[in-house]
Design an enzyme around this catalytic site. Structure first.
Site, PDB file in Angstrom:
ATOM      1  N   VAL A 102       0.854  -1.209   0.000  1.00  0.00           N
ATOM      2  CA  VAL A 102       0.000   0.000   0.000  1.00  0.00           C
ATOM      3  C   VAL A 102       0.885   1.252   0.000  1.00  0.00           C
ATOM      4  CG1 VAL A 102      -1.778   1.232   1.332  1.00  0.00           C
ATOM      5  CG2 VAL A 102      -1.807  -1.253   1.213  1.00  0.00           C
ATOM      6  N   GLY A 107      -0.368   0.567  -7.357  1.00  0.00           N
ATOM      7  CA  GLY A 107      -1.767   0.508  -7.784  1.00  0.00           C
ATOM      8  C   GLY A 107      -2.663  -0.315  -6.884  1.00  0.00           C
ATOM      9  N   SER A 108      -2.377  -0.361  -5.578  1.00  0.00           N
ATOM     10  CA  SER A 108      -3.172  -1.240  -4.707  1.00  0.00           C
ATOM     11  C   SER A 108      -4.638  -0.808  -4.660  1.00  0.00           C
ATOM     12  CB  SER A 108      -2.576  -1.307  -3.302  1.00  0.00           C
ATOM     13  OG  SER A 108      -2.661  -0.052  -2.678  1.00  0.00           O
ATOM     14  N   ALA A 110      -6.415   0.814  -6.953  1.00  0.00           N
ATOM     15  CA  ALA A 110      -7.078   0.491  -8.224  1.00  0.00           C
ATOM     16  C   ALA A 110      -7.348  -1.006  -8.326  1.00  0.00           C
ATOM     17  CB  ALA A 110      -6.205   0.955  -9.398  1.00  0.00           C
ATOM     18  N   ASP A 152      -3.495   3.922 -13.688  1.00  0.00           N
ATOM     19  CA  ASP A 152      -3.520   2.791 -12.740  1.00  0.00           C
ATOM     20  C   ASP A 152      -4.717   1.875 -13.001  1.00  0.00           C
ATOM     21  OD1 ASP A 152      -1.363   4.017 -11.563  1.00  0.00           O
ATOM     22  OD2 ASP A 152      -2.107   3.827  -9.521  1.00  0.00           O
TER      23      ASP A 152
HETATM   24  O1  PMV Z   1      -0.422   5.664  -7.738  1.00  0.00           O
HETATM   25  P1  PMV Z   1       0.992   5.809  -8.134  1.00  0.00           P
HETATM   26  O2  PMV Z   1       1.885   6.187  -7.000  1.00  0.00           O
HETATM   27  O3  PMV Z   1       1.488   4.685  -8.956  1.00  0.00           O
HETATM   28  O4  PMV Z   1       1.107   7.105  -9.079  1.00  0.00           O
HETATM   29  C1  PMV Z   1       0.468   7.123 -10.298  1.00  0.00           C
HETATM   30  C2  PMV Z   1       1.258   7.858 -11.274  1.00  0.00           C
HETATM   31  C3  PMV Z   1       1.104   9.368 -11.323  1.00  0.00           C
HETATM   32  O5  PMV Z   1       1.441   9.713 -12.655  1.00  0.00           O
HETATM   33  C4  PMV Z   1       2.071  10.033 -10.370  1.00  0.00           C
HETATM   34  C5  PMV Z   1      -0.304   9.847 -11.014  1.00  0.00           C
HETATM   35  C6  PMV Z   1      -1.344   9.509 -12.076  1.00  0.00           C
HETATM   36  O6  PMV Z   1      -2.528   9.647 -11.788  1.00  0.00           O
HETATM   37  O7  PMV Z   1      -0.987   9.135 -13.203  1.00  0.00           O
END
Ligand code: PMV
Length: 324
Positions: A102, A107-108, A110, A152
């Site tokens: 987490v 993507g946990s 999602a 995600d």
């Molecule tokens: O949820 P994360 O930490 O994998 O971040 C997603 C990637 C970002 O580009 C930073 C945010 C997004 O919504 O695309």
């Protein structure tokens, strides 16, 4: 009646995080080694409409109606029911578990949404398309992350490597040969919403400077797509290295991430970069069979809390995607 189950993978961003929020392309892959799973069991002896939710990893054991309406799990369930125009659900117990770290850029959130949408629709005896699952989970992502790009929920829903641009149809990437990555956890939690928010403030202050960085990242993602499709893995590694340098300039890396990225490169990785929002969470290193073990050892020596080896699966071009 047996329990209905569904699961969804974790994810990594190969290139393009942050710039993707501002309309530039990014590439992401599912990580099948970690998954969120949901099982739903009918409870015919409970009062009608009684839904129990049990999620041990977040210490949750509650009736649905006792959760706040803005709770992501409440929202996921009610949005599925609304979407299917179902007023009352049969009594059931929903069990949620996940091996996806987490707040680590994997993507946990999602994956839980997607697994829950899939399990719930199956439990209700209905089916929805992947596109509809993706759209519904995007709405939930907005609760977690405020201004998500949608990458995600897309990669987790489709479960394959994607070339993603906000607001456009998702492009498939041909992966002629599988290739391997190490995903290395700094053990430092990272809040996507706050890192994205800080970068937004910097963008509002110096839009020209940050837009140039986004453009350069977009160009790297385009080149990386070609490198993957032509199986030029060393070239892909170089592009990942360049992407990390730009993420450093954006101010979203950290000394721990930089240190692990350096360690992976020194130990022989083709390329390495942070993956996800940054400031903590995970970095990824592109390796092959010959370098895997030594890079993994180097990462542990330099402070990795966990290293997962994953494989980007080979994939041919699909001609008939009836889900679009
Ligand atoms: O949820 P994360 O930490 O994998 O971040 C997603 C990637 C970002 O580009 C930073 C945010 C997004 O919504 O695309």
């Amino acid at each position: 009646m047996p329990a209905i189950t569904a699961s969804a993978p974790g994810k990594i961003i190969l290139l393009g995080e942050h710039a993707v929020v501002y309309g530039r392309p990014a590439i992401a892959s599912p990580v099948n080694e970690v998954r969120a799973s949901v099982s739903i069991m009918a409870e015919p002896l409970s009062p009608p409409g009684a839904v129990r939710i049990i999620a041990p990893e977040i210490n949750l054991n509650s009736w649905l109606h006792d959760l706040q309406q803005s709770h992501p799990l409440h929202l996921t369930i009610t949005s599925v029911l609304d979407f299917l125009a179902i007023k009352r659900i049969q009594s059931c117990t929903v069990r949620i578990s996940s091996t996806i770290p987490v707040s680590a850029g994997m993507g946990s959130g999602a994956a839980v949404s997607v697994a829950l949408i899939k399990a719930l629709t199956a439990f209700l005896g209905r089916s929805i398309s992947e596109k509809q699952t993706c759209d519904l989970s995007f709405e939930i992502e907005k609760i977690y992350h405020k201004t998500p790009s949608g990458i995600d929920n897309s990669v987790v829903t489709y479960g394959r490597t994607i070339y993603f641009e906000k607001g456009k149809e998702i492009d498939q990437i041909v992966v002629p040969q599988p290739f391997e990555l190490l995903i290395c956890d700094t053990g430092i939690p990272s809040s996507t919403a706050s890192v994205v928010g800080d970068l937004r403030s910097a963008w509002l202050e110096q839009p020209e400077k940050i837009e140039i960085l986004f453009d350069r990242v977009g160009e790297l993602s385009r080149k990386a797509c070609v490198a993957i499709e032509t199986n030029k893995i060393e070239e892909l590694g170089g592009l990942m290295n360049e992407n990390h340098s730009i993420l450093v300039q954006m101010g979203v890396s950290s000394s721990e991430l930089d240190h692990l990225v350096e360690a992976a490169r020194r130990a022989g990785a083709f390329g390495a970069k942070l993956s996800g929002a940054g400031r903590g969470g995970n970095m990824i290193a592109l390796i092959n069979k010959a370098t895997s073990e030594v890079v993994s050892q180097a990462l542990f020596q330099e402070g990795a809390k966990r290293v997962i080896k994953t494989c980007v699966q080979a994939r041919k071009k699909e001609t008939n995607e009836d889900d679009r």
